[in-house]
Design an enzyme around this catalytic site. Sequence first.
Site, PDB file in Angstrom:
ATOM      1  CB  ALA A  67      -0.876  -0.008   1.248  1.00 58.49           C
ATOM      2  N   GLY A 112       0.718  -5.278   0.948  1.00 54.27           N
ATOM      3  CA  GLY A 112      -0.393  -5.385  -0.009  1.00 54.27           C
ATOM      4  C   GLY A 112       0.026  -5.938  -1.357  1.00 54.27           C
ATOM      5  CD  GLU A 115      -2.258  -8.063   2.526  1.00 52.53           C
ATOM      6  OE1 GLU A 115      -1.845  -6.895   2.390  1.00 52.53           O
ATOM      7  OE2 GLU A 115      -3.129  -8.373   3.347  1.00 52.53           O
ATOM      8  CD  GLU A 135       1.366  -5.632   5.517  1.00 53.29           C
ATOM      9  OE1 GLU A 135       2.316  -6.414   5.739  1.00 53.29           O
ATOM     10  OE2 GLU A 135       0.570  -5.787   4.580  1.00 53.29           O
TER      11      GLU A 135
END
Length: 261
Positions: A67, A112, A115, A135
């Site tokens: 992200a 992310g 992911e 994270e």
Amino acid sequence: MGFKYIQFQKEPNNIGVLTVNRPNVLNALNWDTLGEFKVFLEDILPGEELKALIVTGAGEKAFVAGADIAQMNEMKERDFQEYVDTAHRVYELIENGSCPSIAAINGYALGGGCELALACDIRIASEKARLGFPEVKLGIFPGWGGTQRVTRVLGLGKTKELVFTGEMIDANEALRIGLVEKVVPHDEVMKEARDLAGEIAKRGPIAVRMSKTAINAGSEMDLQKALLLEKTLVSLCFDSEDRVEGMNAFLEKREPLFTGR
Ligand code: CO8
């Protein structure tokens, strides 16, 4: 196509390549990138009738480094919720889309980004790739499906080790633990992904699509229900023209010509 942060290229044999295009920030997923992803997956992909979709990152260094931390840091609670919702929607569209997806991991796949790779059906990594979930170093945790999809792939212990420490692993370790399916020399990642997509594209499209549903949906059910689903889908498959073509082609010692009917 009017997108700024993603690029879509349709190649021969109905293979598509979707590239996240923010190389200056290692393809970090900001709000607009996720928005473009969503529009592409909801409004454009269904009309393309792809047989496989390759997802990759622009530049030499990264698949997707996660992200967008700078943007996240400025977000208010309400925006943050919508950002998370959009990412979840995008990843579900990839995971459950009828089109098989291949993550061509050409560098960092972090947070992310990892992911996103896990929402794809199959992962091919460059030997230079580094994967992980940093994270917790930022005071958050993998909340774009990570805690759930990683657990389903790696099991509880390895997922906790990766998520709790936030440490990166190299491509060969990712292969060893089953986080990726294949590791190849850096400059062969896209070729390998295209070769794999090409193999899938040659197969019966209904059979590929239904097997994906049986595997994905079945893996969330108890065995009895999953076997019932499998039986139903394979019977539907048996009723297709492609099944007749596939079996006739075998018996006539020729390549099948599947029509997707
Ligand atoms: N977001 C924003 N910018 C980034 C990101 C990112 N994730 N990653 C890299 N960049 C930027 C850097 O800030 C830098 O910009 P600038 O040139 O303007 O300084 C540029 O990309 C190049 O990066 P580096 O100079 O840092 O390159 P290095 O080769 O030195 O390092 C690394 C590469 C190790 C990948 C390093 O950039 C890094 O650690 N990046 C952050 C990785 C990370 O922490 N990812 C996880 C992000 S959080 C996340 O994904 C959460 C998803 C789930 C959210 C659910 C709700 C909580």
